[in-house]
Design a protein around this motif. Structure first.
Motif, short mmCIF file in Angstrom:
data_model
loop_
_atom_site.label_atom_id
_atom_site.label_comp_id
_atom_site.label_asym_id
_atom_site.label_seq_id
_atom_site.Cartn_x
_atom_site.Cartn_y
_atom_site.Cartn_z
N GLY A 1 0.78 -1.24 0.00
CA GLY A 1 0.00 0.00 0.00
C GLY A 1 0.80 1.28 0.00
N LYS A 2 2.09 1.21 -0.34
CA LYS A 2 2.92 2.42 -0.33
C LYS A 2 2.43 3.44 -1.37
N THR A 3 2.25 2.99 -2.60
CA THR A 3 1.86 3.90 -3.67
C THR A 3 0.49 4.52 -3.40
N VAL A 4 -0.45 3.68 -3.05
CA VAL A 4 -1.81 4.19 -2.87
C VAL A 4 -1.89 5.12 -1.66
N THR A 5 -1.12 4.83 -0.63
CA THR A 5 -1.11 5.70 0.55
C THR A 5 -0.51 7.06 0.21
N ALA A 6 0.61 7.05 -0.53
CA ALA A 6 1.23 8.32 -0.94
C ALA A 6 0.26 9.13 -1.81
N ARG A 7 -0.36 8.48 -2.76
CA ARG A 7 -1.29 9.19 -3.66
C ARG A 7 -2.50 9.74 -2.92
N ALA A 8 -3.07 8.91 -2.06
CA ALA A 8 -4.25 9.36 -1.32
C ALA A 8 -3.88 10.52 -0.40
N PHE A 9 -2.73 10.39 0.26
CA PHE A 9 -2.26 11.47 1.12
C PHE A 9 -2.05 12.74 0.29
N GLY A 10 -1.36 12.61 -0.83
CA GLY A 10 -1.06 13.76 -1.68
C GLY A 10 -2.32 14.46 -2.16
#
Ligand SMILES: Nc1ncnc2c1ncn2[C@@H]1O[C@H](COP(=O)(O)OP(=O)(O)O)[C@@H](O)[C@H]1O
Ligand SMILES: [Mg+2]
Length: 415
Positions: free
Chosen positions: A69-78
């Motif tokens: 979930g690294k990518t999706v967490t970064a994107r959602a956070f961003g």
């Protein structure tokens, strides 16, 4: 059939999906179960951008295996953080760069420039010159950015230590500029950072957020929320979700990879559709599992080298699971079936302890799953399941081998 009718038939065909794209890897769901801690840490680390914009250039490292979930967490956070910033009058933009595609300093910087809308001449400028242009551009536009460098391991390997150093030390190099560029580095493990010089490495390791592989329980929650977004109600039971979660859960023998779990759910739904089934079944999941995990096909080749009674036990397990239509059955039930199977093939059944050993061997070979029963079962007992491909298909394979083996022996005897 008339062409028109044929096409209409396809168009009108019912589907278990109401919104299949909710299962695609690029979709960002509205909630990220079990990543609350990571999101909170990100918010905390980037909070100064809202309270004192320009005072610090933040760098955060996200570390974890594939599908954590690294990518999706970064994107959602961003997405949310930049929108919150805007509502507070701060012009903050989130930029995502995939370093698997853009591996050099030049392509990474060009990609950042392009995404912030800065005009870049197609040739003639060096990476450093474009970067300087970017600093100017952000100044002119009064803009702040958070740049996520995803698959950062590739950047380290291809662009090298110098390039990383250049990015990390931006404002040491250009102290006259307001600090407008912030970074989120996303990496599979901290090991790849050891290829950097020690100073840069320790710099990157300062703010580290870890992503552990998901447990079955966590995957259950992730799959549960995706199911409700993607499927019509009643087409995917809780049992299906929990079965997939256990296949992939870190604590239940899987890799803890949410991507694979979601892909199995997607493919199982497609299998149901292609059979015109109104519901996703365990067999659809097994079929999907073999598609995402080609190692299973190789397992089939090992079937031939099993001992005769191991194969007989495997057949018994397949038949019990097919009959009961459950993801797991008690080993006692399989043993009963095993005695029937032995009778069918004219074999003397082996003793209980021996049969248990066959089960454990098959488990070690990855052909069956075996676990201790938990709640919902009376008494403690070993449960047997099979994830390795559709049972129907596996049964045919096993019967084929049994006939060959037993046929051979009978043949041998007559000579
Ligand atoms: N906590 C979560 N909640 C919902 N979906 C998740 C969660 N973690 C991962 N996913 C989904 O799993 C897939 C893989 O996640 P991703 O962020 O690409 O993993 P990574 O970048 O760590 O390899 C994506 O489809 C993503 O949306
Ligand atoms: Mg990723």
């Amino acid at each position: 059939m008339r062409t028109r009718d044929l096409i209409e038939g396809v168009l009108n065909k019912s589907s278990v999906f109401k919104s299949k794209e909710k299962l695609y890897p690029e979709y960002i769901p509205p909630e990220l179960p079990h990543r609350e801690k990571q999101l909170r840490e990100l918010a905390l680390l980037f909070k100064p951008l809202l309270t004192e914009p320009g005072h610090i250039s933040q760098r955060v490292l996200l570390v974890g295996g594939i599908g954590t979930g690294k990518t999706v967490t970064a994107r959602a956070f961003g997405r949310e953080f930049s929108s919150l910033a805007k509502s507070r009058g701060i012009n903050l933009e989130y930029i995502h760069v995939n370093c698997y595609r853009d591996r050099t300093l030049y392509t990474v910087i060009s990609s950042i420039a392009k995404q912030v809308g800065m005009p870049v001449p197609t040739r003639g400028l060096s990476a450093q010159e474009i970067y300087l242009g970017l600093l100017e551009f952000l100044e002119d536009e009064n803009k702040y950015i958070i740049v996520a460098l995803d698959e950062f391991d590739y950047f380290i390997d291809f662009a090298g230590s110098e390039a990383v150093y250049f990015l990390v030390r931006t404002y040491d190099e250009y102290p006259e500029y307001t600090k407008r560029i912030n970074f989120i580095f996303i990496s599979r493990n901290t090991l790849s950072l050891s290829k950097l010089d020690p100073a840069t490495e320790s710099y990157l390791l300062r703010n580290i957020i870890r992503f552990e592989p998901y447990t079955a329980k966590e995957l259950y929650d992730i799959l549960d929320s995706r199911r409700n977004l993607a499927f019509y109600e009643g087409t995917v039971s809780d049992e299906i979700i929990s079965y997939i979660a256990e296949i992939e859960g870190r604590d239940t023998g899987g890799r803890g990879n949410a991507r694979v779990a979601i892909e199995i759910l997607l493919l199982a739904g497609e299998a149901a559709d292609s059979e015109g089934s109104p519901r996703v079944t365990l067999e659809h999941v097994r079929k999907a599992h073999i598609t995402v995990n080609p190692d299973i096909a190789i397992l089939y080749d090992t079937l031939f080298y099993l001992q005769l009674h191991e194969i007989l036990f495997l057949l018994a397990a397949i038949r019990t699971l097919r009959r009961k239509q459950q993801p797991y059955v008690r080993i006692g039930e399989v043993e009963e079936e095993y005695r029937n199977v032995c009778e069918e093939f004219g074999e003397k059944p082996r003793k209980h302890t021996q049969v248990y050993e066959y089960a454990m061997n098959l488990k070690k070979l990855g052909l069956i799953e075996a676990k201790t029963s938990g709640k919902g079962y009376r008494g403690k007992s070993t449960l047997i399941g099979i994830n390795a491909g559709p049972l129907e298909f596996l049964e045919l394979k096993v019967l084929d081998i049994l006939n060959k083996k037993i046929g051979e022996r009978v043949h041998g005897r007559t000579h």
